[in-house]
Design a protein around this motif. Structure first.
Motif, PDB file in Angstrom:
ATOM      1  N   LEU A  81     -87.010  26.805 -52.536  1.00 27.27           N
ATOM      2  CA  LEU A  81     -86.819  26.167 -51.300  1.00 27.27           C
ATOM      3  C   LEU A  81     -88.200  26.038 -50.562  1.00 27.27           C
ATOM      4  CD1 LEU A  81     -83.422  27.054 -49.973  1.00 27.27           C
ATOM      5  CD2 LEU A  81     -84.091  24.930 -51.150  1.00 27.27           C
ATOM      6  N   LEU A  82     -88.762  27.205 -50.516  1.00 30.33           N
ATOM      7  CA  LEU A  82     -90.343  27.264 -49.800  1.00 30.33           C
ATOM      8  C   LEU A  82     -91.384  26.501 -50.582  1.00 30.33           C
ATOM      9  CD1 LEU A  82     -91.778  28.480 -47.262  1.00 30.33           C
ATOM     10  CD2 LEU A  82     -92.101  30.377 -48.679  1.00 30.33           C
ATOM     11  N   LYS A  83     -91.251  26.479 -51.797  1.00 29.35           N
ATOM     12  CA  LYS A  83     -92.202  25.882 -52.572  1.00 29.35           C
ATOM     13  C   LYS A  83     -91.926  24.508 -52.772  1.00 29.35           C
ATOM     14  CE  LYS A  83     -94.071  27.558 -57.119  1.00 29.35           C
ATOM     15  NZ  LYS A  83     -93.814  28.088 -58.301  1.00 29.35           N
ATOM     16  N   ILE A  84     -90.531  23.905 -52.511  1.00 26.87           N
ATOM     17  CA  ILE A  84     -90.544  22.448 -52.454  1.00 26.87           C
ATOM     18  C   ILE A  84     -90.379  21.792 -51.049  1.00 26.87           C
ATOM     19  CG2 ILE A  84     -89.426  22.491 -54.820  1.00 26.87           C
ATOM     20  CD1 ILE A  84     -86.715  21.979 -53.558  1.00 26.87           C
ATOM     21  N   LYS A  85     -90.788  22.757 -50.080  1.00 24.38           N
ATOM     22  CA  LYS A  85     -90.952  22.395 -48.744  1.00 24.38           C
ATOM     23  C   LYS A  85     -89.497  21.952 -48.193  1.00 24.38           C
ATOM     24  CE  LYS A  85     -95.597  21.339 -48.494  1.00 24.38           C
ATOM     25  NZ  LYS A  85     -96.503  21.852 -49.382  1.00 24.38           N
ATOM     26  N   GLN A  86     -88.372  22.333 -48.524  1.00 24.91           N
ATOM     27  CA  GLN A  86     -87.195  22.208 -48.180  1.00 24.91           C
ATOM     28  C   GLN A  86     -86.876  23.264 -46.888  1.00 24.91           C
ATOM     29  OE1 GLN A  86     -85.236  19.605 -48.593  1.00 24.91           O
ATOM     30  NE2 GLN A  86     -86.776  18.659 -50.254  1.00 24.91           N
ATOM     31  N   TYR A  87     -87.439  23.473 -46.094  1.00 21.36           N
ATOM     32  CA  TYR A  87     -87.260  24.447 -44.941  1.00 21.36           C
ATOM     33  C   TYR A  87     -85.973  24.326 -44.243  1.00 21.36           C
ATOM     34  CZ  TYR A  87     -92.204  24.347 -45.609  1.00 21.36           C
ATOM     35  OH  TYR A  87     -93.642  24.175 -46.138  1.00 21.36           O
ATOM     36  N   HIS A  88     -85.668  23.138 -44.088  1.00 18.91           N
ATOM     37  CA  HIS A  88     -84.374  22.925 -43.248  1.00 18.91           C
ATOM     38  C   HIS A  88     -83.099  23.762 -43.981  1.00 18.91           C
ATOM     39  CE1 HIS A  88     -84.843  19.574 -45.715  1.00 18.91           C
ATOM     40  NE2 HIS A  88     -83.549  19.207 -45.939  1.00 18.91           N
ATOM     41  N   TYR A  89     -83.290  23.699 -45.213  1.00 20.04           N
ATOM     42  CA  TYR A  89     -82.061  24.419 -46.130  1.00 20.04           C
ATOM     43  C   TYR A  89     -82.269  25.914 -46.222  1.00 20.04           C
ATOM     44  CZ  TYR A  89     -80.685  19.828 -47.990  1.00 20.04           C
ATOM     45  OH  TYR A  89     -80.322  18.698 -48.151  1.00 20.04           O
ATOM     46  N   MET A  90     -83.178  26.529 -45.763  1.00 20.73           N
ATOM     47  CA  MET A  90     -83.628  27.831 -45.610  1.00 20.73           C
ATOM     48  C   MET A  90     -82.592  28.589 -44.950  1.00 20.73           C
ATOM     49  SD  MET A  90     -87.703  28.019 -46.566  1.00 20.73           S
ATOM     50  CE  MET A  90     -87.643  29.743 -46.823  1.00 20.73           C
ATOM     51  N   GLY A  91     -82.363  28.189 -43.798  1.00 22.58           N
ATOM     52  CA  GLY A  91     -81.697  29.015 -42.701  1.00 22.58           C
ATOM     53  C   GLY A  91     -80.080  28.985 -43.320  1.00 22.58           C
ATOM     54  N   SER A  92     -79.614  28.201 -43.718  1.00 18.40           N
ATOM     55  CA  SER A  92     -78.404  28.201 -44.434  1.00 18.40           C
ATOM     56  C   SER A  92     -78.264  29.391 -45.472  1.00 18.40           C
ATOM     57  CB  SER A  92     -77.967  26.984 -44.967  1.00 18.40           C
ATOM     58  OG  SER A  92     -76.566  26.825 -45.718  1.00 18.40           O
ATOM     59  N   VAL A  93     -79.262  29.206 -46.366  1.00 17.12           N
ATOM     60  CA  VAL A  93     -79.253  30.456 -47.289  1.00 17.12           C
ATOM     61  C   VAL A  93     -79.325  31.565 -46.898  1.00 17.12           C
ATOM     62  CG1 VAL A  93     -80.549  31.015 -49.297  1.00 17.12           C
ATOM     63  CG2 VAL A  93     -80.148  28.607 -49.224  1.00 17.12           C
ATOM     64  N   ILE A  94     -80.219  31.744 -45.720  1.00 20.49           N
ATOM     65  CA  ILE A  94     -80.511  33.114 -45.109  1.00 20.49           C
ATOM     66  C   ILE A  94     -79.167  33.426 -44.419  1.00 20.49           C
ATOM     67  CG2 ILE A  94     -81.469  34.283 -43.247  1.00 20.49           C
ATOM     68  CD1 ILE A  94     -84.093  32.620 -44.223  1.00 20.49           C
ATOM     69  N   ILE A  95     -78.524  32.715 -43.798  1.00 28.06           N
ATOM     70  CA  ILE A  95     -77.227  32.828 -43.014  1.00 28.06           C
ATOM     71  C   ILE A  95     -76.172  33.603 -44.047  1.00 28.06           C
ATOM     72  CG2 ILE A  95     -75.430  32.252 -41.541  1.00 28.06           C
ATOM     73  CD1 ILE A  95     -77.363  30.304 -40.504  1.00 28.06           C
ATOM     74  N   ALA A  96     -76.091  32.781 -45.069  1.00 29.44           N
ATOM     75  CA  ALA A  96     -74.902  32.979 -45.992  1.00 29.44           C
ATOM     76  C   ALA A  96     -75.084  34.457 -46.647  1.00 29.44           C
ATOM     77  CB  ALA A  96     -74.971  31.876 -47.220  1.00 29.44           C
ATOM     78  N   THR A  97     -76.355  34.891 -47.035  1.00 28.58           N
ATOM     79  CA  THR A  97     -77.044  36.004 -47.579  1.00 28.58           C
ATOM     80  C   THR A  97     -76.865  36.952 -46.510  1.00 28.58           C
ATOM     81  OG1 THR A  97     -78.671  34.765 -48.915  1.00 28.58           O
ATOM     82  CG2 THR A  97     -78.668  37.071 -48.795  1.00 28.58           C
ATOM     83  N   SER A  98     -77.126  36.769 -45.431  1.00 31.04           N
ATOM     84  CA  SER A  98     -76.968  37.792 -44.274  1.00 31.04           C
ATOM     85  C   SER A  98     -75.446  38.180 -44.023  1.00 31.04           C
ATOM     86  CB  SER A  98     -77.488  37.252 -42.918  1.00 31.04           C
ATOM     87  OG  SER A  98     -78.809  36.967 -42.841  1.00 31.04           O
ATOM     88  N   PHE A  99     -74.633  37.255 -43.994  1.00 32.44           N
ATOM     89  CA  PHE A  99     -73.004  37.476 -44.041  1.00 32.44           C
ATOM     90  C   PHE A  99     -72.637  38.582 -45.151  1.00 32.44           C
ATOM     91  CE2 PHE A  99     -72.524  33.856 -41.115  1.00 32.44           C
ATOM     92  CZ  PHE A  99     -71.894  34.673 -40.342  1.00 32.44           C
TER      93      PHE A  99
END
Length: 190
Positions: free
Chosen positions: A26-44
Motif C-alpha cells: 500500500l505504501l509503494k502504490i501510495k494508497q495511504y488512506h487504506y493503511m490505517g484500516s490495515v493497521i487497526i485490523a492487525t492491531s485488534f
C-alpha cells in the motif's frame, strides 16, 4: 510447547508477515488512506493474541485461521486490490465470512471467560446468533464513526442500502456460525 501451540505460533507469524507485506504494498502504490484500516485490523488481532497468552486461553486453529483469512481478505483483497469499490459482491461475501469467523472467535472467548453451566443447545444457538448480530452491529457503528470522524474520500457506508445489505450479510454469517457449532455439538473450544 504443545503441537497446537506451535501451529498457532506459525499461523500468527505468517499472518503478521502477510499484513506487513500488504502495508508495504500500500505504501509503494501510495494508497495511504487504506493503511490505517490495515493497521487497526492487525492491531485488534495483536491485542487478542496478547489476551490469549496473558490469560492462557485456547483458540482452535480452525477459528484462528478463518479469522486471519478474514482480516487478510479485508486488507489485501478489499483494500490493496480495491475489491470493496470494484466488486459489489465482495463486501457481501466478506461480511458473511467475517461475521461467521469472528462469531466463532468470540464464542470461544466468551465460553472460556464465563463460568460454565449446562446450557441447552437451543440456548447456545440463540446466544451464538445474537453474539454474531451484535458483532456485526458494532462493525457497522465503527464504519459509521470512521465515516464521520475521518471523512475519507471513499466512505465505508455508501448508502442506507449498503448498510442494510451489510446487516443482512452479518445476520447470515451469524446463523452460519450457529449452524456450524450446532452440527459439531458446540465442541470447537477444546
Amino acid at each position: 510447547m504443545k503441537e497446537k501451540n506451535k501451529i498457532a505460533v506459525i499461523l500468527n507469524i505468517f499472518f503478521f508477515i502477510i499484513q506487513i507485506l500488504i502495508l508495504i504494498g500500500l505504501l509503494k502504490i501510495k494508497q495511504y488512506h487504506y493503511m490505517g484500516s490495515v493497521i487497526i485490523a492487525t492491531s485488534f488481532f495483536i491485542i487478542y493474541i496478547f489476551i490469549e497468552n496473558k490469560y492462557n486461553l485456547y483458540l482452535n486453529n480452525y477459528i484462528r485461521t478463518i479469522a486471519m483469512i478474514s482480516i487478510i481478505s479485508h486488507s489485501f483483497l478489499g483494500k490493496y486490490l480495491n475489491l470493496y469499490i470494484t466488486s459489489f459482491s465482495f463486501d457481501i461475501i466478506l461480511h458473511i465470512f467475517g461475521v461467521y469467523a469472528f462469531t466463532l472467535l468470540f464464542y470461544s472467548l466468551v465460553n472460556q471467560l464465563i463460568s460454565k453451566h449446562y446450557f441447552s443447545r437451543s440456548y447456545e444457538v440463540i446466544f451464538t446468533i445474537l453474539l454474531g448480530i451484535s458483532l456485526g452491529t458494532i462493525l457497522e457503528v465503527i464504519e459509521c464513526l470512521i465515516d464521520i470522524m475521518v471523512q475519507s474520500e471513499i466512505p465505508h457506508q455508501l448508502s442506507l442500502i449498503d448498510t442494510d445489505i451489510d446487516i443482512i450479510s452479518n445476520i447470515i454469517g451469524s446463523i452460519l456460525a450457529a449452524i456450524h457449532l450446532f452440527l459439531i455439538d458446540f465442541k470447537l473450544i477444546k
